[in-house]
Design a protein around this motif. Structure first.
Motif, mmCIF file in Angstrom:
data_model
loop_
_atom_site.group_PDB
_atom_site.id
_atom_site.type_symbol
_atom_site.label_atom_id
_atom_site.label_comp_id
_atom_site.label_asym_id
_atom_site.label_seq_id
_atom_site.Cartn_x
_atom_site.Cartn_y
_atom_site.Cartn_z
ATOM 1 N N THR A 48 4.216 -5.320 4.061
ATOM 2 C CA THR A 48 3.772 -4.499 2.931
ATOM 3 C C THR A 48 4.860 -4.410 1.865
ATOM 4 O O THR A 48 4.573 -4.463 0.662
ATOM 5 C CB THR A 48 3.373 -3.091 3.405
ATOM 6 O OG1 THR A 48 2.372 -3.199 4.416
ATOM 7 C CG2 THR A 48 2.836 -2.248 2.258
ATOM 8 N N ALA A 52 1.610 -7.801 0.623
ATOM 9 C CA ALA A 52 0.546 -6.803 0.453
ATOM 10 C C ALA A 52 -0.076 -6.454 1.800
ATOM 11 O O ALA A 52 -0.409 -7.347 2.590
ATOM 12 C CB ALA A 52 -0.532 -7.308 -0.499
ATOM 13 N N LEU A 54 -3.204 -4.239 3.772
ATOM 14 C CA LEU A 54 -4.520 -3.630 3.580
ATOM 15 C C LEU A 54 -4.698 -2.504 4.594
ATOM 16 O O LEU A 54 -4.601 -2.726 5.806
ATOM 17 C CB LEU A 54 -5.625 -4.672 3.758
ATOM 18 C CG LEU A 54 -7.052 -4.136 3.579
ATOM 19 C CD1 LEU A 54 -7.281 -3.655 2.150
ATOM 20 C CD2 LEU A 54 -8.081 -5.197 3.972
ATOM 21 N N LEU A 152 -4.835 -1.267 -0.930
ATOM 22 C CA LEU A 152 -4.085 -2.517 -0.927
ATOM 23 C C LEU A 152 -2.734 -2.225 -1.558
ATOM 24 O O LEU A 152 -2.659 -1.887 -2.745
ATOM 25 C CB LEU A 152 -4.825 -3.595 -1.713
ATOM 26 C CG LEU A 152 -4.200 -4.992 -1.662
ATOM 27 C CD1 LEU A 152 -4.351 -5.590 -0.258
ATOM 28 C CD2 LEU A 152 -4.826 -5.920 -2.700
ATOM 29 N N GLN A 153 -1.669 -2.335 -0.773
ATOM 30 C CA GLN A 153 -0.348 -1.887 -1.201
ATOM 31 C C GLN A 153 0.684 -2.998 -1.058
ATOM 32 O O GLN A 153 0.690 -3.719 -0.051
ATOM 33 C CB GLN A 153 0.094 -0.698 -0.345
ATOM 34 C CG GLN A 153 -0.834 0.506 -0.429
ATOM 35 C CD GLN A 153 -0.639 1.284 -1.700
ATOM 36 O OE1 GLN A 153 0.434 1.815 -1.957
ATOM 37 N NE2 GLN A 153 -1.664 1.344 -2.524
ATOM 38 N N THR A 156 2.613 -7.881 -4.170
ATOM 39 C CA THR A 156 1.666 -8.928 -4.576
ATOM 40 C C THR A 156 0.228 -8.414 -4.640
ATOM 41 O O THR A 156 -0.701 -9.191 -4.850
ATOM 42 C CB THR A 156 1.736 -10.145 -3.629
ATOM 43 O OG1 THR A 156 1.309 -9.761 -2.323
ATOM 44 C CG2 THR A 156 3.160 -10.705 -3.553
ATOM 45 N N ALA A 157 0.028 -7.092 -4.489
ATOM 46 C CA ALA A 157 -1.325 -6.521 -4.554
ATOM 47 C C ALA A 157 -1.980 -6.824 -5.901
ATOM 48 O O ALA A 157 -3.171 -7.156 -5.967
ATOM 49 C CB ALA A 157 -1.274 -5.018 -4.307
ATOM 50 N N ARG A 190 -4.772 3.077 -9.320
ATOM 51 C CA ARG A 190 -3.510 2.382 -9.072
ATOM 52 C C ARG A 190 -2.435 3.424 -8.776
ATOM 53 O O ARG A 190 -1.917 4.082 -9.677
ATOM 54 C CB ARG A 190 -3.110 1.525 -10.279
ATOM 55 C CG ARG A 190 -1.997 0.520 -9.973
ATOM 56 C CD ARG A 190 -1.851 -0.491 -11.092
ATOM 57 N NE ARG A 190 -0.942 -1.582 -10.709
ATOM 58 C CZ ARG A 190 -0.748 -2.692 -11.439
ATOM 59 N NH1 ARG A 190 -1.413 -2.854 -12.580
ATOM 60 N NH2 ARG A 190 0.091 -3.625 -11.028
ATOM 61 N N GLY A 198 0.246 -0.507 -5.937
ATOM 62 C CA GLY A 198 -0.927 -0.732 -5.105
ATOM 63 C C GLY A 198 -2.182 -0.121 -5.691
ATOM 64 O O GLY A 198 -2.152 0.536 -6.741
ATOM 65 N N LEU A 215 -10.467 -9.523 0.918
ATOM 66 C CA LEU A 215 -9.057 -9.251 0.656
ATOM 67 C C LEU A 215 -8.160 -9.917 1.698
ATOM 68 O O LEU A 215 -7.106 -10.469 1.376
ATOM 69 C CB LEU A 215 -8.821 -7.742 0.623
ATOM 70 C CG LEU A 215 -9.446 -6.997 -0.563
ATOM 71 C CD1 LEU A 215 -9.416 -5.492 -0.337
ATOM 72 C CD2 LEU A 215 -8.736 -7.346 -1.868
ATOM 73 N N VAL A 221 -2.165 -11.097 2.086
ATOM 74 C CA VAL A 221 -2.682 -9.826 2.617
ATOM 75 C C VAL A 221 -2.761 -9.853 4.142
ATOM 76 O O VAL A 221 -3.321 -10.778 4.729
ATOM 77 C CB VAL A 221 -4.072 -9.510 2.025
ATOM 78 C CG1 VAL A 221 -4.577 -8.163 2.538
ATOM 79 C CG2 VAL A 221 -4.009 -9.507 0.495
#
Length: 376
Positions: A48, A52, A54, A152-153, A156-157, A190, A198, A215, A221
């Motif tokens: 993360t 990214a 999830l 999604l954090q 690259t999110a 966001r 994210g 995702l 991810v």
């Protein structure tokens, strides 16, 4: 692996997906939730921070409140200037009680002039809903049981979201908009509970599985469970309700003074008007008896929640409310409350772990720099 759970536990729309992915499921706030996947908490945490993650946060409560004058009515419950909150902007807020304590912390987004979207904590959502219905009886209150919530954090999110709905990259920290994802009408904000850039995605429950799989089809991810969610938020210096915040803790003690809008403070144009305002204002002016602080731990072993903090003379001065290992730092870390006289950064203390004193010192938070996207 999966575990057998009580039949009265609720399931999110992603439970089948979690099981397919090999999640270890645990009871959390009345739900059967993934605590980790086969990669493990350490790997999920570091992924993360690097790419990214999830998260399934569908257990949290989603509520829409509508009606003429609803902003002013909601302001009687939270110390935020909601009348000045722009449409499609979001704010952090606190439900306070008459003693200045915190009933819950939540996010509030303004969808329209007289329409607000709230996300409340899973363990508090039933009492929050009762509280809102009692306090706002003249307004329409919709509990969105038919929606899931994904987060999604990571750095690259935004790259991933750009491929699905390019307009989402125009969002900045604490803003939101509607977008079509996996063919479903979603509301996307966001922000984040990891300290990273994210997005949070409110999606119809029947479309959640398809969106999650979409995702996860991106190389950047990976699925992340509650274990890494906790270590990520701890590194970011963020509170967990029921641990670092509760009905006996005030915003001043918790270091959340920033969550009180300037217009709602003692010298503001709309001073007070929320539960416990006098108690909170008194602490702002006179000082609070205790403060939430970060704790740097000597050695490698974590200091867990509930550990008593003592001064160098052995007198109790506080307690740890969150503690664990910080994978990014490769070191243990904790936060807790100490008497204000011991709250200065650098203050040496001892944490009692199995009755043995462990050296710790007060430190500033966050432990890891927050990297929210606030625009170019």
């Amino acid at each position: 692996m999966t575990t057998e759970q009580s039949p009265d536990l609720k399931a999110t729309p992603l439970k089948t997906l979690h099981q397919e992915l090999g999640a270890r499921m645990v009871p959390f706030a009345g739900y059967d939730m993934p605590v980790q996947y086969p990669a493990g908490i350490m790997a999920e945490h570091l992924h993360t921070r690097a790419q990214a993650g999830l998260f399934d946060v569908s257990h949290m409560g989603q509520v829409v409140i509508s009606g003429a004058g609803v902003a002013a009515a909601l302001e009687k419950l939270v110390p935020v200037d909601l009348e000045q909150l722009a449409i499609n902007r979001q704010t952090y807020a606190l439900f306070t009680n008459a003693q200045g304590g915190i009933l819950d912390d939540l996010m509030i987004a303004r969808w329209a002039e007289d329409r607000f979207f709230l996300v409340v904590n899973a363990a508090c959502k039933e009492q929050d809903l009762d509280y809102l219905e009692d306090a706002l009886s003249g307004f329409e209150i919709d509990y969105l049981e038919d929606r899931a919530l994904l987060a999604l954090q990571g750095p690259t999110a935004a790259d991933v979201m750009a491929k699905l709905a390019p307009e989402l990259c125009e969002l900045v920290f604490m803003s939101g908009c509607r977008a079509t994802l996996a063919g479903a009408d979603c509301f996307v904000t966001r922000s984040g509970y990891t300290g990273e850039d994210g997005f949070e995605i409110s999606v119809p429950a029947d479309a959640a599985d398809a969106l999650a799989r979409m995702l996860l089809s991106f190389d950047q991810v990976q699925p992340v469970g509650l274990g890494a969610r906790d270590s990520l938020r701890l590194e970011a210096g963020l509170c967990l309700y029921g641990h670092d915040l509760d009905t006996t803790t005030t915003p001043v003690q918790a270091g959340l003074l920033w969550s009180i809008s300037k217009s709602r403070r003692p010298d503001g144009q709309k001073a007070g008007g929320f539960p416990g305002a006098e108690v909170i204002f008194n602490e702002m002016q006179q000082g609070a008896a205790r403060r939430r602080v970060g704790l740097q731990i000597e050695g490698r072993a974590p200091v867990r929640e509930g550990a008593v903090l003592v001064d160098e003379a052995g007198q109790q001065v506080g307690v740890v409310t969150s503690g664990g290992f910080g994978p990014t730092l490769e070191a243990p870390l904790a936060m807790g409350y100490v008497s204000s006289d011991f709250a200065a950064a650098g203050t040496p203390l001892r944490a009692l772990v199995r009755d043995k004193p462990r050296p710790v010192s007060v430190t500033k938070m966050p432990f890891v720099p927050q990297r929210y996207y606030r625009g170019q």
